[in-house]
Design an enzyme around this catalytic site. Sequence first.
Site, mmCIF file in Angstrom:
data_model
loop_
_atom_site.group_PDB
_atom_site.id
_atom_site.type_symbol
_atom_site.label_atom_id
_atom_site.label_comp_id
_atom_site.label_asym_id
_atom_site.label_seq_id
_atom_site.Cartn_x
_atom_site.Cartn_y
_atom_site.Cartn_z
ATOM 1 N N GLN A 204 13.370 107.267 4.922
ATOM 2 C CA GLN A 204 14.010 106.419 5.942
ATOM 3 C C GLN A 204 15.273 107.037 6.541
ATOM 4 O O GLN A 204 15.817 106.496 7.502
ATOM 5 C CB GLN A 204 14.327 105.030 5.367
ATOM 6 C CG GLN A 204 13.092 104.199 5.042
ATOM 7 C CD GLN A 204 12.306 103.758 6.290
ATOM 8 O OE1 GLN A 204 12.803 103.811 7.413
ATOM 9 N NE2 GLN A 204 11.071 103.327 6.089
ATOM 10 N N ALA B 293 6.954 112.470 8.714
ATOM 11 C CA ALA B 293 7.114 112.662 10.164
ATOM 12 C C ALA B 293 6.999 111.382 10.985
ATOM 13 O O ALA B 293 7.627 111.253 12.027
ATOM 14 C CB ALA B 293 6.066 113.665 10.663
ATOM 15 N N HIS B 294 6.182 110.419 10.513
ATOM 16 C CA HIS B 294 5.869 109.314 11.427
ATOM 17 C C HIS B 294 6.976 108.273 11.541
ATOM 18 O O HIS B 294 6.861 107.327 12.311
ATOM 19 C CB HIS B 294 4.525 108.668 11.075
ATOM 20 C CG HIS B 294 4.511 107.814 9.844
ATOM 21 N ND1 HIS B 294 4.569 106.447 9.890
ATOM 22 C CD2 HIS B 294 4.447 108.135 8.534
ATOM 23 C CE1 HIS B 294 4.525 105.961 8.662
ATOM 24 N NE2 HIS B 294 4.456 106.966 7.817
ATOM 25 N N THR C 62 -6.385 123.552 3.353
ATOM 26 C CA THR C 62 -6.034 124.243 4.602
ATOM 27 C C THR C 62 -4.843 123.558 5.266
ATOM 28 O O THR C 62 -4.829 122.334 5.413
ATOM 29 C CB THR C 62 -7.258 124.238 5.553
ATOM 30 O OG1 THR C 62 -8.335 124.875 4.867
ATOM 31 C CG2 THR C 62 -6.967 124.952 6.851
ATOM 32 N N GLY D 198 5.089 110.892 3.144
ATOM 33 C CA GLY D 198 6.060 110.495 2.126
ATOM 34 C C GLY D 198 5.400 110.125 0.806
ATOM 35 O O GLY D 198 5.918 110.417 -0.274
ATOM 36 N N THR D 199 4.244 109.487 0.896
ATOM 37 C CA THR D 199 3.558 109.061 -0.330
ATOM 38 C C THR D 199 3.187 110.270 -1.180
ATOM 39 O O THR D 199 3.462 110.300 -2.387
ATOM 40 C CB THR D 199 2.288 108.253 0.039
ATOM 41 O OG1 THR D 199 2.703 107.122 0.810
ATOM 42 C CG2 THR D 199 1.536 107.801 -1.184
ATOM 43 N N CYS E 265 0.031 91.384 1.438
ATOM 44 C CA CYS E 265 -0.943 90.303 1.356
ATOM 45 C C CYS E 265 -2.069 90.754 0.440
ATOM 46 O O CYS E 265 -2.851 91.616 0.795
ATOM 47 C CB CYS E 265 -1.473 89.988 2.746
ATOM 48 S SG CYS E 265 -2.416 88.457 2.757
ATOM 49 N N ASN F 209 13.882 101.071 2.085
ATOM 50 C CA ASN F 209 13.088 100.847 3.299
ATOM 51 C C ASN F 209 13.021 99.394 3.725
ATOM 52 O O ASN F 209 12.717 99.100 4.869
ATOM 53 C CB ASN F 209 11.667 101.393 3.130
ATOM 54 C CG ASN F 209 11.007 100.898 1.878
ATOM 55 O OD1 ASN F 209 11.482 101.159 0.774
ATOM 56 N ND2 ASN F 209 9.936 100.156 2.020
#
Length: 391
Positions: A182, A203-204, A240, A73-74, A332, A154
Site C-alpha cells: 500500500q 503493480a496494480h 518464464t 503482493g500475495t 463474504c 490496507n
Amino acid sequence: MKSKPIYLDYSATTPVDPAVVEAMGPYFTGFFGNASSVHAHGRKAKAALERSREIIATELGVVPGEIFFTSGGTESNNTALTGAAQAMRKNGKSHIITSKAEHHAVLETCEYLETIGFSVTYLDVNRYGGVEPDTLEWAFREDTGLVSLMHANNELGTLHDIGLFGDLCRHRGILFHSDAVQTFTKIPMQTHSFPVDLLSVSAHKIYGPKGIGALYVRNGVEIERILHGGGQERGRRGGTENVPLAVGFAEAVKGMQQGGEQERMRIRMLRDKMIEGLKESCHGIHMNTDPDNSIESILNISFDDTIMSVDGEALLMSLDGAGLCVSNGSACTSGSLEPSHVQLAIGHTPATARSAIRFSFGRYTTEEEIGLAVDIVVKVIAKIGRPAENV
Ligand SMILES: Cc1ncc(COP(=O)(O)O)c(C=O)c1O
C-alpha cells in the site's frame, strides 16, 4: 442518464495508466521473446526485463540484483515468509512474529507455516491497528527467526515505523519482512537506509497491470524458493518471466514519480475534506484512521453499534446502488458477511465491524467527488441506520 459511479476504492486496485498500456504493447507482439533465449528476440526481452528491474530497484534505493519479480503482493508475501522460514529452520529457528491486523496473504501463510511445525505469535494492535514497539519486544524468543509487519495497513491506512521495528530485529539477528503493497512509490522509502531484509510490492495499486509484483531480498539474506522449475530470476523463481507486465510495472513506477509530494498533498487535502464532511453530518462514527500516522490515500470509518445500528450487507449494497464504489474489508463467505479481522483486532464488536467503510483515494479523485460521496453516505445511513434505542 445515470451518472458514472464514484470510485473511492484505489486501495483495492487502480485503473492502468494509459502510458503503461502503451509501454507494454510492443512486448506482447513485436518483442515477444523469451528472456531466457540467447537469440536476438530473447536478448531484446531480457534487456527490457533488466531495465524494468533497475527502475524498481532505484525507486527502493537498492541494487537490481536484490529485486525479484513475482505475480503480485500475495506471492511476494508467500515467498518472503515461507522462503525465509524454511531457510531459518536450518539454523534451528522456528518462531515467527506478525500482527493480528496483517493482510490475509501474510496471515494465511503464517497459519500454513504452523501446520508444518513453525510457531507463530500474532501480536495485538492498538485502536488504529498499529503494533506498539514494546509489544514486539516482549514477544521475542530465543528461537525467533522472522518478523513480518506491514508498512501501511490496507484497511485502516495506519503506518508502522519500519525503521524502528527493523532495528529491533537486526540487533537480535532476526530477519524483518514488511508488506509495503500500500505504500510503494507513495511514501518515499529508501530500503537500504532502513534495516529491512525483505519487502513486498505490487503493480496494480499504482496504475500498473494486475498479476505482477516484486520482492526485495537484501543481499546476503537466504530464502528457499517456493516455485521450482527453470533457473529464472537467478534460481529464486521458476517460470518464464512476464516481460510485458514487468515493463508495465516499471512504467507505472515512473508515473508515480511524476506526481511526487504535490500529489500526496492533494490526496491529503481530499482525505481531510472527507473526514470533515463525515464528522459534521454523521452520528456515531468511529474514525478508525489516525490522520497523523497513516497513508493519506486511506480513510476508514465504522458506526458504533451502541449509538447507530447499521447492517453491513445493506450498507454495501445501498452505497453501490447510490453510485459509490468503496470497500469494507469484510469477506463474504458462505453467504454471510464476516466481520473484518482488522476491525475485530482494533477492538470493535462484530456489529460495529460489519458497518465499516474504507474510502481510498487516488489520481483521478476530485474534490467534487468527495462532496458527492459524503452526501451519498449521509443519505444511505439516514435510510438504513437505526438509532440504538430503537434497535
Ligand atoms: C497490504 C496488502 N498486501 C498484499 C496484497 C495482495 O497483493 P496482490 O493483489 O498484488 O496479490 C494487498 C492487496 O490488496 C494488500 O493491500
